[in-house]
Design an enzyme around this catalytic site. Structure first.
Site, PDB file in Angstrom:
ATOM      1  N   TRP A 158      84.122  67.916 -36.630  1.00 38.57           N
ATOM      2  CA  TRP A 158      83.601  66.770 -37.380  1.00 38.57           C
ATOM      3  C   TRP A 158      82.641  65.966 -36.521  1.00 38.57           C
ATOM      4  CZ3 TRP A 158      84.558  68.799 -41.579  1.00 38.57           C
ATOM      5  CH2 TRP A 158      85.763  69.431 -41.842  1.00 38.57           C
ATOM      6  N   ASP A 159      82.918  65.853 -35.226  1.00 37.59           N
ATOM      7  CA  ASP A 159      81.986  65.182 -34.321  1.00 37.59           C
ATOM      8  C   ASP A 159      80.664  65.944 -34.228  1.00 37.59           C
ATOM      9  OD1 ASP A 159      83.441  62.944 -33.631  1.00 37.59           O
ATOM     10  OD2 ASP A 159      84.368  63.855 -31.879  1.00 37.59           O
ATOM     11  N   VAL A 160      80.752  67.265 -34.135  1.00 39.76           N
ATOM     12  CA  VAL A 160      79.536  68.075 -34.019  1.00 39.76           C
ATOM     13  C   VAL A 160      78.695  67.960 -35.287  1.00 39.76           C
ATOM     14  CG1 VAL A 160      78.655  70.428 -33.813  1.00 39.76           C
ATOM     15  CG2 VAL A 160      80.550  69.680 -32.352  1.00 39.76           C
TER      16      VAL A 160
END
Length: 390
Positions: A158-160
């Site tokens: 999700w961060d990526v």
């Protein structure tokens, strides 16, 4: 960098952790000038693991390549005023800090009316969330593994994804400003990134249309044939057959076409279809497994490659770096950089390749605060140098 796609774009970053640093580094790899402002001594992610034996953060260095580093006392009015001047000069700011007080959009647009600001939050209401907490509610841990308990994947997906949305959001807003002259405040929530991805991949519609979702399948592939196999020398190989051509290639390469063809009539399924292969996956695997178990990995890889079978060798990070020819200086995406605190390391440029606007090779991350004097000296209006991180 004059011919790079984003040459001439200047962006100020005030952030920590993965999503925003990755998004702005992506823009830096496209030629934008990224100025990261940190508090004196570094932000909360400055010493995050993994670290070297001396304590230098490999994590921080890897996510901040190609940027310039400024340190300011952001708790002081003087430091905030200097940061505001720098943001106004650049015209674009990205942050995952609360957009409040001096860092609010209203306060910053008083210094520059056409400012572009992108704010990343955990949830749309501003409440905190991180990749790990967002992932827990996504549904993916429930279908990862073989069942019995939820399994977290270690990739901060999700961060990526959010980082790439950050890069896309900034470029979109900059294009609007170039056409209309108007700046804007772009907002992005990590939980919305998760929800959008789950929806775009069909998981929401699947529940609504069918009244249920899929269960955990281990290393099988839902709706098609895919399975991992152990080789005679203890390696593992993933094999995938999605299309009819893929399936026929797998049958031919292993020499098991006739045996595998017997499965369809026996189970009453059509092995020429994805659904049929998925329904018969256990039987297919039972026929294939002895073939893999009786041969070493190198022999299998040669056979599968020559037969154009979709496959991948499982490997550790150490094996990837040590043995995989794609992860080497021979790959034009990589170059060796001298990273302060780490020494000589292999670093990738952006994986995009442009025929007209070449992207630069990887550039080391800066030493914290190393660019403070030079960057602040470029602010158009002379200002008293107080609040600096010296």
């Amino acid at each position: 960098m004059g011919n790079a796609p984003l040459a001439g774009v200047r962006i100020v970053e005030i952030s920590a952790f993965v999503a925003v640093p990755l998004g702005t580094m992506t823009l830096a790899q496209l030629g934008a000038e990224i100025i990261r402002i940190d508090p004196v001594g570094g932000n909360i992610d400055f010493s995050r693991w993994p670290v070297t034996a001396a304590g230098d953060s490999i994590y921080w260095a890897s996510l901040n390549k190609g940027k310039r580093s400024v340190t300011l006392d952001l708790k002081s009015a003087e430091g905030q005023a200097i940061a505001t001047s720098l943001i106004a000069s650049a015209g674009i700011v990205v942050t995952n800090l609360p957009a409040l007080g001096w860092l609010s959009y209203d306060r910053l647009t008083a210094a520059r009316e056409d400012l572009i600001m992108l704010s990343l939050t955990g949830a749309p209401d501003g409440s905190p969330a991180v990749d790990y907490t967002v992932n827990a509610s996504s549904g993916f841990p429930a279908v990862t593994g073989r069942g019995g308990e939820p399994i977290n994947h270690v990739l901060p997906a999700w961060d990526v994804i959010a980082g790439l949305y950050v890069a896309l959001g900034i470029q979109s807003a900059e294009r609007v400003r170039s056409r209309t002259g108007a700046g804007q405040h772009v907002t992005l929530a990590l939980s919305d990134v998760m929800l959008a991805t789950v929806g775009n991949l069909g998981y929401i519609a699947e529940v609504q249309a069918n009244g249920r979702s899929r269960g955990p399948l281990g290393n099988s592939i839902y709706g098609a044939y895919g399975q991992d196999f152990e080789t005679a020398d203890g390696r593992r190989i993933m094999v995938v057959a999605i299309s009819r051509r893929h399936w026929r290639a797998l049958c031919s390469a292993t020499g098991l076409t006739e045996k595998l063809a017997m499965i369809g009539p026996m189970l009453g399924v059509d092995l020429e279809s994805e659904a049929g292969r998925f329904a018969a996956r256990d039987a297919i695997t039972a026929v294939l497994r002895p073939w893999f178990a009786s041969r070493p990995a190198d022999e299998i890889l040669t056979v599968l490659a020559s037969g154009k079978v979709l496959h991948g060798l499982y490997q550790t990070f150490e094996q990837l770096v040590r043995d995989d020819p794609r992860c080497s200086i021979d790959n034009p995406m990589f170059s060796t950089i001298r990273q302060p605190g780490l020494g000589d390391v292999l670093a990738p440029r952006i994986p995009l390749a442009f025929s007209v606007s070449p992207v630069p090779s990887a550039v080391p991350a800066p030493v914290l605060g190393a660019d403070t004097d030079s960057v602040l000296g470029e602010i158009p209006e002379p200002r008293e140098r107080v609040g600096l991180g010296h």
